[in-house]
Scaffold this motif. Structure first.
Motif, PDB file in Angstrom:
ATOM      1  N   ARG A  78      56.131  42.618  47.611  1.00 28.76           N
ATOM      2  CA  ARG A  78      57.026  41.611  47.120  1.00 28.76           C
ATOM      3  C   ARG A  78      56.282  40.713  45.980  1.00 28.76           C
ATOM      4  NH1 ARG A  78      60.262  44.703  48.824  1.00 28.76           N
ATOM      5  NH2 ARG A  78      61.311  44.647  51.010  1.00 28.76           N
ATOM      6  N   ASN A  79      55.269  40.354  46.204  1.00 25.51           N
ATOM      7  CA  ASN A  79      54.260  39.739  45.159  1.00 25.51           C
ATOM      8  C   ASN A  79      54.378  40.578  44.019  1.00 25.51           C
ATOM      9  OD1 ASN A  79      53.545  36.998  45.900  1.00 25.51           O
ATOM     10  ND2 ASN A  79      52.638  37.810  47.525  1.00 25.51           N
ATOM     11  N   LEU A  80      54.221  41.953  43.961  1.00 25.38           N
ATOM     12  CA  LEU A  80      53.907  42.820  42.887  1.00 25.38           C
ATOM     13  C   LEU A  80      55.327  42.883  42.155  1.00 25.38           C
ATOM     14  CD1 LEU A  80      51.645  45.461  44.104  1.00 25.38           C
ATOM     15  CD2 LEU A  80      50.996  43.784  42.477  1.00 25.38           C
TER      16      LEU A  80
ATOM     17  N   ALA B 160      39.495  39.996  35.140  1.00 22.87           N
ATOM     18  CA  ALA B 160      40.519  40.515  35.772  1.00 22.87           C
ATOM     19  C   ALA B 160      40.094  41.901  35.821  1.00 22.87           C
ATOM     20  CB  ALA B 160      41.981  40.259  35.206  1.00 22.87           C
ATOM     21  N   TYR B 161      39.942  42.642  35.059  1.00 24.54           N
ATOM     22  CA  TYR B 161      39.621  44.120  35.339  1.00 24.54           C
ATOM     23  C   TYR B 161      38.251  44.228  36.182  1.00 24.54           C
ATOM     24  CZ  TYR B 161      43.407  45.839  32.303  1.00 24.54           C
ATOM     25  OH  TYR B 161      44.502  45.982  31.799  1.00 24.54           O
ATOM     26  N   GLU B 162      37.134  43.305  35.928  1.00 24.01           N
ATOM     27  CA  GLU B 162      36.116  43.171  36.815  1.00 24.01           C
ATOM     28  C   GLU B 162      36.686  43.148  38.172  1.00 24.01           C
ATOM     29  OE1 GLU B 162      32.771  43.524  36.102  1.00 24.01           O
ATOM     30  OE2 GLU B 162      32.940  43.745  33.961  1.00 24.01           O
ATOM     31  N   SER B 163      37.458  42.189  38.635  1.00 23.65           N
ATOM     32  CA  SER B 163      38.125  42.081  39.994  1.00 23.65           C
ATOM     33  C   SER B 163      38.792  43.349  40.323  1.00 23.65           C
ATOM     34  CB  SER B 163      38.901  40.767  39.942  1.00 23.65           C
ATOM     35  OG  SER B 163      38.297  39.830  39.470  1.00 23.65           O
ATOM     36  N   ALA B 164      39.374  43.872  39.249  1.00 21.75           N
ATOM     37  CA  ALA B 164      40.101  45.149  40.014  1.00 21.75           C
ATOM     38  C   ALA B 164      38.670  46.081  40.163  1.00 21.75           C
ATOM     39  CB  ALA B 164      40.745  45.769  38.654  1.00 21.75           C
ATOM     40  N   LEU B 165      37.994  46.548  39.361  1.00 20.91           N
ATOM     41  CA  LEU B 165      36.815  47.356  39.721  1.00 20.91           C
ATOM     42  C   LEU B 165      36.182  46.798  41.179  1.00 20.91           C
ATOM     43  CD1 LEU B 165      35.773  48.055  36.199  1.00 20.91           C
ATOM     44  CD2 LEU B 165      36.797  49.732  37.659  1.00 20.91           C
ATOM     45  N   ALA B 166      35.906  45.567  41.528  1.00 23.03           N
ATOM     46  CA  ALA B 166      35.304  45.315  42.681  1.00 23.03           C
ATOM     47  C   ALA B 166      36.032  45.860  43.991  1.00 23.03           C
ATOM     48  CB  ALA B 166      35.184  43.688  42.593  1.00 23.03           C
ATOM     49  N   LEU B 167      37.574  45.700  43.781  1.00 18.39           N
ATOM     50  CA  LEU B 167      38.097  46.271  44.715  1.00 18.39           C
ATOM     51  C   LEU B 167      38.315  48.008  44.797  1.00 18.39           C
ATOM     52  CD1 LEU B 167      41.022  43.782  44.624  1.00 18.39           C
ATOM     53  CD2 LEU B 167      39.246  44.006  46.444  1.00 18.39           C
ATOM     54  N   ALA B 168      38.274  48.465  43.526  1.00 22.73           N
ATOM     55  CA  ALA B 168      38.580  49.924  43.449  1.00 22.73           C
ATOM     56  C   ALA B 168      37.645  50.358  42.331  1.00 22.73           C
ATOM     57  CB  ALA B 168      39.949  50.403  43.016  1.00 22.73           C
ATOM     58  N   PRO B 169      36.185  50.733  42.601  1.00 20.46           N
ATOM     59  CA  PRO B 169      35.139  51.092  41.728  1.00 20.46           C
ATOM     60  C   PRO B 169      35.195  52.314  40.951  1.00 20.46           C
ATOM     61  CG  PRO B 169      34.316  50.402  43.905  1.00 20.46           C
ATOM     62  CD  PRO B 169      35.688  50.491  43.991  1.00 20.46           C
ATOM     63  N   ARG B 170      36.044  53.056  41.376  1.00 21.53           N
ATOM     64  CA  ARG B 170      36.368  54.340  40.608  1.00 21.53           C
ATOM     65  C   ARG B 170      37.630  54.428  39.748  1.00 21.53           C
ATOM     66  NH1 ARG B 170      32.134  57.469  42.701  1.00 21.53           N
ATOM     67  NH2 ARG B 170      31.670  57.134  44.900  1.00 21.53           N
ATOM     68  N   ASP B 171      38.400  53.387  39.824  1.00 19.71           N
ATOM     69  CA  ASP B 171      39.704  53.264  39.227  1.00 19.71           C
ATOM     70  C   ASP B 171      39.232  53.410  37.629  1.00 19.71           C
ATOM     71  OD1 ASP B 171      42.101  52.786  37.688  1.00 19.71           O
ATOM     72  OD2 ASP B 171      42.549  51.189  39.191  1.00 19.71           O
ATOM     73  N   GLN B 172      39.852  54.488  36.899  1.00 18.33           N
ATOM     74  CA  GLN B 172      39.585  54.976  35.695  1.00 18.33           C
ATOM     75  C   GLN B 172      40.214  54.147  34.626  1.00 18.33           C
ATOM     76  OE1 GLN B 172      37.270  57.300  34.570  1.00 18.33           O
ATOM     77  NE2 GLN B 172      36.861  57.320  36.737  1.00 18.33           N
TER      78      GLN B 172
ATOM     79  N   ALA C 279      48.073  37.717  44.041  1.00 12.20           N
ATOM     80  CA  ALA C 279      48.476  38.978  44.749  1.00 12.20           C
ATOM     81  C   ALA C 279      47.123  39.641  44.869  1.00 12.20           C
ATOM     82  CB  ALA C 279      49.408  39.966  44.202  1.00 12.20           C
ATOM     83  N   GLY C 280      46.148  39.674  43.747  1.00 12.37           N
ATOM     84  CA  GLY C 280      45.007  40.079  43.710  1.00 12.37           C
ATOM     85  C   GLY C 280      43.973  39.730  44.640  1.00 12.37           C
ATOM     86  N   GLU C 281      43.949  38.112  44.592  1.00 12.30           N
ATOM     87  CA  GLU C 281      42.949  37.456  45.465  1.00 12.30           C
ATOM     88  C   GLU C 281      43.343  37.734  47.217  1.00 12.30           C
ATOM     89  OE1 GLU C 281      43.196  33.561  44.183  1.00 12.30           O
ATOM     90  OE2 GLU C 281      42.230  34.037  42.072  1.00 12.30           O
ATOM     91  N   HIS C 282      44.532  37.389  47.377  1.00 13.96           N
ATOM     92  CA  HIS C 282      44.938  37.491  48.686  1.00 13.96           C
ATOM     93  C   HIS C 282      45.527  38.790  49.345  1.00 13.96           C
ATOM     94  CE1 HIS C 282      44.710  33.273  48.660  1.00 13.96           C
ATOM     95  NE2 HIS C 282      45.377  33.154  47.614  1.00 13.96           N
ATOM     96  N   GLY C 283      45.740  39.701  48.561  1.00 13.15           N
ATOM     97  CA  GLY C 283      46.180  41.092  48.924  1.00 13.15           C
ATOM     98  C   GLY C 283      45.274  42.249  48.553  1.00 13.15           C
ATOM     99  N   ASP C 284      43.971  41.600  48.047  1.00 17.58           N
ATOM    100  CA  ASP C 284      43.049  42.581  47.741  1.00 17.58           C
ATOM    101  C   ASP C 284      43.622  43.711  47.028  1.00 17.58           C
ATOM    102  OD1 ASP C 284      40.896  41.129  48.868  1.00 17.58           O
ATOM    103  OD2 ASP C 284      41.185  42.036  50.844  1.00 17.58           O
TER     104      ASP C 284
END
Length: 150
Positions: free
Chosen positions: A24-26, A77-89, A48-53
């Motif tokens: 719903r946040n997305l 923001a992209y660094e945070s995304a990569l912390a959660l999904a390191p292989r995200d191209q 959503a990124g912080e609380h929903g990982d």
């Protein structure tokens, strides 16, 4: 989402009871973005990124921040995304592009009138340039004679 403002209001009412619902946040972020409320959409995606990982939420926040010309915020923001999904191209590619853009903007290329303006040690560059020339101006010749005599 033909009426994104109406959808956003409806989602906000729903999120009062379940504020950590990632999907719903997305959706709220999408609706706010389509309604032209970029700052609010960024805030929702960050939440959503912080609380929903959610790496997706961080990527969306990064894209919006980049659209607002906030290169440093987008890079974070992209660094945070990569912390959660390191292989995200997609996140890897965007982080690389933003890092390069940040380095270029910090180097002062826009303000430089010549390559000499970008050199770190201008005196040494001038000295090397002078040594490579075979002919010197009268002033440069006098300076060189004085330097050699010393």
């Amino acid at each position: 989402l033909r009426q994104p403002k109406v959808v956003a209001r409806s989602l906000e009412r729903y999120l009062v009871h379940d504020p950590f619902n990632l999907s719903r946040n997305l959706q709220l972020g999408d609706a706010l973005e389509k309604a032209g409320c970029a700052a609010s959409a960024i805030a929702v995606f960050r939440f959503a990124g912080e609380h929903g990982d959610s790496a997706e939420a961080w990527k969306r926040a990064g894209a919006l921040l980049y659209a607002k010309k906030d290169v440093q915020g987008a890079l974070e923001a992209y660094e945070s995304a990569l912390a959660l999904a390191p292989r995200d191209q997609e996140a890897l590619k965007q982080r690389k592009n933003l890092a390069a853009e940040g380095a270029l903007s910090g180097a002062g290329y826009e303000k430089a009138r010549s390559s000499r303006d970008l050199q770190a040690d201008k005196a040494e560059a001038k000295s090397l340039e002078r040594e490579q020339r075979r002919t010197l101006s009268a002033e440069e010749a006098r300076e060189e004679i004085a330097r050699v005599e010393e």
